[in-house]
Design a protein around this motif. Structure first.
Motif, PDB file in Angstrom:
ATOM      1  N   ASP A 159     -27.519 -12.129  91.153  1.00  0.00           N
ATOM      2  CA  ASP A 159     -26.263 -12.694  90.666  1.00  0.00           C
ATOM      3  C   ASP A 159     -25.741 -11.742  89.596  1.00  0.00           C
TER       4      ASP A 159
ATOM      5  N   ILE B 270     -26.637 -20.474  93.639  1.00  0.00           N
ATOM      6  CA  ILE B 270     -25.396 -20.268  92.890  1.00  0.00           C
ATOM      7  C   ILE B 270     -25.504 -20.771  91.453  1.00  0.00           C
TER       8      ILE B 270
ATOM      9  N   ILE C  73     -24.334 -12.124  94.460  1.00  0.00           N
ATOM     10  CA  ILE C  73     -23.092 -12.714  93.971  1.00  0.00           C
ATOM     11  C   ILE C  73     -22.483 -11.707  93.001  1.00  0.00           C
TER      12      ILE C  73
ATOM     13  N   LEU D 270     -19.859 -14.103  97.475  1.00  0.00           N
ATOM     14  CA  LEU D 270     -21.242 -14.355  97.852  1.00  0.00           C
ATOM     15  C   LEU D 270     -21.523 -13.583  99.133  1.00  0.00           C
TER      16      LEU D 270
END
Length: 180
Positions: free
Chosen positions: A16, A49, A155, A160
């Motif tokens: 991420d 997420i 991400i 994504l």
């Protein structure tokens, strides 16, 4: 006799970039007999997420007073409440009163209708984040479910990218309210 839950072993290689998180997440996820594959996929995506070190799956669909995922503090208070799907606004409003932060991965075939009829009821909650992903992505992943799941998720800049084997799928993380 009740049907047993299906158990999935999950490994998600998470990068991420937006939040500076680079980890391999290992989890066991149980799919309740009444839960669809799409909902299970949504829970797994929400796990990545909204990832935090203490984020865990709850009893899920079989426990109506719990979210799909949460982070609980040492005093047993809910710090992060994570839902998936298209819940009634009252459920999210109640959660926002009892949790420091609430996150919703809004998804489902009726998302456009839910957005029109329900989203405005939640927009004033200061501790709420609502995001969505394209249902096509969720459905595509649901058709590829195996008991041992290995995903690589990146991400970056609100996008994504999810790799399964040699194939990479992508989608925009649509922030409807709050901040991811």
């Amino acid at each position: 006799m009740a049907l047993p839950s299906k158990v999935y072993k999950v490994s998600i290689h998470l990068s991420d970039v937006d939040r500076g998180i680079y980890e391999t997440l290992q989890a066991t996820a149980a799919q309740h007999p009444s839960e669809t594959e799409e909902r299970l996929v949504a829970r797994l995506l929400a796990y990545a997420i909204f990832h935090e070190p203490e984020l865990t799956f709850t009893k899920g669909i079989s426990a109506t007073d719990e979210p799909d995922l949460w982070v609980k503090g040492g005093d047993d208070r809910v710090q992060l409440w994570v839902e998936v799907g298209l819940p009634e606004p009252d459920r999210i409003i109640k959660a926002s009163r009892h949790s420091e932060r609430v996150a919703l991965l809004a998804c489902g075939k009726a998302l456009a209708i839910w957005d029109q009829q329900q989203l405005h009821k939640l927009e004033k909650l200061a501790n709420l984040t609502v995001i969505s992903l394209d249902q096509v992505l969720i459905t595509s992943l649901a058709t590829r479910l195996e008991r041992s799941i290995t995903w690589s998720i990146t991400i970056t800049e609100g996008m994504l990218y999810l790799t399964i084997g040699e194939e990479t799928l992508e989608d925009t993380i649509k922030v409807k309210t709050g901040n991811r």
